[in-house]
Design a protein around this motif. Structure first.
Motif, mmCIF file in Angstrom:
data_model
loop_
_atom_site.group_PDB
_atom_site.id
_atom_site.type_symbol
_atom_site.label_atom_id
_atom_site.label_comp_id
_atom_site.label_asym_id
_atom_site.label_seq_id
_atom_site.Cartn_x
_atom_site.Cartn_y
_atom_site.Cartn_z
ATOM 1 N N GLN A 84 15.623 -50.760 -59.017
ATOM 2 C CA GLN A 84 15.479 -51.085 -60.430
ATOM 3 C C GLN A 84 16.650 -50.565 -61.253
ATOM 4 O OE1 GLN A 84 13.216 -53.106 -61.423
ATOM 5 N NE2 GLN A 84 13.669 -53.063 -63.621
ATOM 6 N N LYS A 88 20.067 -55.200 -64.195
ATOM 7 C CA LYS A 88 20.573 -55.334 -65.555
ATOM 8 C C LYS A 88 20.789 -56.818 -65.829
ATOM 9 C CE LYS A 88 23.008 -50.915 -65.161
ATOM 10 N NZ LYS A 88 24.326 -50.229 -65.201
ATOM 11 N N SER A 89 20.455 -57.218 -67.035
ATOM 12 C CA SER A 89 20.588 -58.633 -67.380
ATOM 13 C C SER A 89 22.038 -59.097 -67.282
ATOM 14 C CB SER A 89 20.050 -58.886 -68.798
ATOM 15 O OG SER A 89 20.732 -58.079 -69.744
ATOM 16 N N SER A 97 14.323 -63.080 -67.834
ATOM 17 C CA SER A 97 14.185 -61.678 -68.228
ATOM 18 C C SER A 97 12.854 -61.056 -67.830
ATOM 19 C CB SER A 97 14.401 -61.531 -69.741
ATOM 20 O OG SER A 97 15.730 -61.862 -70.078
ATOM 21 N N PRO A 98 11.720 -61.762 -67.987
ATOM 22 C CA PRO A 98 10.435 -61.128 -67.647
ATOM 23 C C PRO A 98 10.342 -60.681 -66.191
ATOM 24 C CG PRO A 98 10.068 -63.077 -68.990
ATOM 25 C CD PRO A 98 11.515 -63.092 -68.634
ATOM 26 N N ARG A 101 11.807 -57.067 -65.291
ATOM 27 C CA ARG A 101 11.188 -55.841 -65.791
ATOM 28 C C ARG A 101 10.450 -55.122 -64.670
ATOM 29 N NH1 ARG A 101 9.020 -59.339 -70.812
ATOM 30 N NH2 ARG A 101 10.994 -59.469 -71.963
ATOM 31 N N TRP A 102 10.520 -53.793 -64.723
ATOM 32 C CA TRP A 102 9.985 -52.976 -63.640
ATOM 33 C C TRP A 102 8.506 -53.239 -63.381
ATOM 34 C CZ3 TRP A 102 10.332 -50.817 -59.312
ATOM 35 C CH2 TRP A 102 9.427 -49.841 -58.886
ATOM 36 N N LYS A 103 7.716 -53.359 -64.403
ATOM 37 C CA LYS A 103 6.279 -53.550 -64.198
ATOM 38 C C LYS A 103 6.004 -54.819 -63.412
ATOM 39 C CE LYS A 103 1.838 -53.705 -66.597
ATOM 40 N NZ LYS A 103 1.129 -53.616 -67.909
ATOM 41 N N ARG A 105 8.289 -56.594 -61.529
ATOM 42 C CA ARG A 105 8.942 -56.556 -60.221
ATOM 43 C C ARG A 105 8.197 -55.660 -59.242
ATOM 44 N NH1 ARG A 105 13.391 -54.257 -59.195
ATOM 45 N NH2 ARG A 105 13.664 -55.515 -57.342
#
Length: 408
Positions: A84, A88-89, A97-98, A101-103, A105
């Motif tokens: 993680q 980076k975007s 983008s969604p 995100r860590w949650k 992924r």
């Protein structure tokens, strides 16, 4: 605190001018080991992360094992899950983008691992080991061992194993920074630096991320700087329990990424096999057994390049020719090359699509691969636009194999 276990002495190595021969490449990657990317509008339009699940498919010759009255069967999956810290975007502008995100992924990765149901997972770029993967995999019946990269790096390599399948016996970690000790007293690399294009289908990758230059921290021609890349590996012996006992050695690693530093990758590959051969001897003597051996990981090397050819050149079945190398300590075959041929890719971004991940095994009369994890083709809808996306939480694909061990 992670305690390094390096009880084995380093096998005498060749002089630095033999170990290290600087090789350039036209491939370009960023410092996390990812090929550099450019903006793409491709990818899934789904609003929820739903990782794509694929099955293990039998390979030619596997059917003959059904008649064996006593065989051990186990599945192994190797997967660079994408740390993680590297998400980076700016590095993955093509990814929604969604899904970065860590949650999202973390849950997608966990779901994928759970559904694959392997007996062993060899994971690379694990950077939330204590806070997420260790405890969540324990909830699914897996114990684990882990080594974090040296220096300030937060990710590392982990081996997760099912408690009801295998008993942990012994482990050692591999710190590739130890290569620096080999060349103490040397002040420069061989002046004979050759340009070589790594075998791949996309040599025209974009410019390397500027941050990758900063990580060298010194004169890149000084081998004491050049070899200190903070890469690691881990190897362990396990006793398989049912229907009979058999010891298997598993090794998991992540080699350095930079294609312009291919000499460093080759030095790491040599050190890896040297350490692995010593560990095999130790396990053989200590547990009075003839262990099977499997090596997996992200080797940041494409089929046919110097690292790949070195790793398989100890196998008598290989047609590879590696010149001016020390005696090769282990015979290894790639599972995919041995069965159906290397896949067209295991890493997929808009600027780079090729194979970097492998499962190698030491051929024997008792150990054979009988099935492999199905992989997508280039025109699969879940691949369009590059990874990661809603269907794949990493820019790499998981690769896997089912092995059988017959009783001696």
């Amino acid at each position: 605190m992670l305690i390094k276990t390096r009880s084995l002495a380093l096998t005498p190595c060749l002089p630095v001018h033999t170990i290290i021969g600087s090789v350039s490449s036209k491939l370009k990657m960023d410092r996390s080991g990812k090929m550099s990317t450019r903006t793409s509008t491709g990818g899934s339009s789904s609003s929820k992360a739903a990782p794509t699940m694929r099955e293990f498919v039998r390979v030619d010759g596997g059917a003959g094992t059904r008649s064996q009255p006593e065989v051990i069967k186990f599945r192994l999956v190797s997967y660079n899950i994408l740390a993680q810290v590297y998400v980076k975007s700016s590095l993955f502008p093509h990814s929604p983008s969604p899904c970065l995100r860590w949650k999202a992924r973390s849950q997608a990765i966990l779901t994928l691992l759970k559904n694959l149901g392997a007996d062993f997972f060899c994971l690379q770029e694990v950077d939330e080991y204590d806070s997420f993967y260790k405890r969540n995999m324990e909830d699914h019946g897996y114990s684990s061992i882990y080594v974090q990269r040296s220096g300030q790096k937060r990710d590392g390599c982990g081996i997760f194993y099912k408690n009801n399948c295998a008993e942990f016996l012994s482990k050692e970690t591999i710190e590739y920074n130890d290569l620096v000790d080999v060349i103490q007293g040397e002040t420069s690399l061989s002046a004979d630096k050759q340009n070589e294009t790594l075998t791949n289908t996309n040599n025209g990758a974009g410019p390397k991320n500027d941050s990758s230059v900063k990580e060298h921290h010194g004169d890149p021609n000084d081998p004491r700087v050049r070899l200190k890349r903070d890469c690691v590996g881990i190897m362990a012996a396990f006793k398989l329990k049912d229907p009979f006992h058999h010891v298997v050695i598993l090794a998991n690693t992540h080699l350095y990424w930079d294609p312009e530093w291919a000499d460093v990758k080759l030095a790491q590959a040599k050190y890896l096999l040297s350490r692995l051969a010593q560990f095999k001897t130790l396990v053989t003597d200590k547990f009075e057994c003839t262990p099977s051996l499997i090596l997996s990981g992200d080797f940041n090397s494409t089929p046919g390049d110097k690292v790949y050819r070195y790793l398989i050149s100890g196998n008598s079945l290989s047609t590879s020719s590696v010149r001016c190398l020390e005696e090769l300590p282990l015979p290894l075959c790639s599972v995919h090359a041995f069965t159906r041929g290397e896949p067209p890719f295991t890493n997929c971004t808009p600027d780079f699509t090729n194979t970097l991940d492998y499962i190698f095994f030491s051929p024997s009369d008792c150990l054979k691969p009988v099935s492999i994890l199905e992989l997508p083709v280039l025109d699969s809808p879940d691949i369009t636009g590059g990874l990661p996306n809603y269907s794949h939480p990493s820019d790499h694909l998981p690769i896997g194999a089912e092995f059988v061990i017959t009783k001696d």
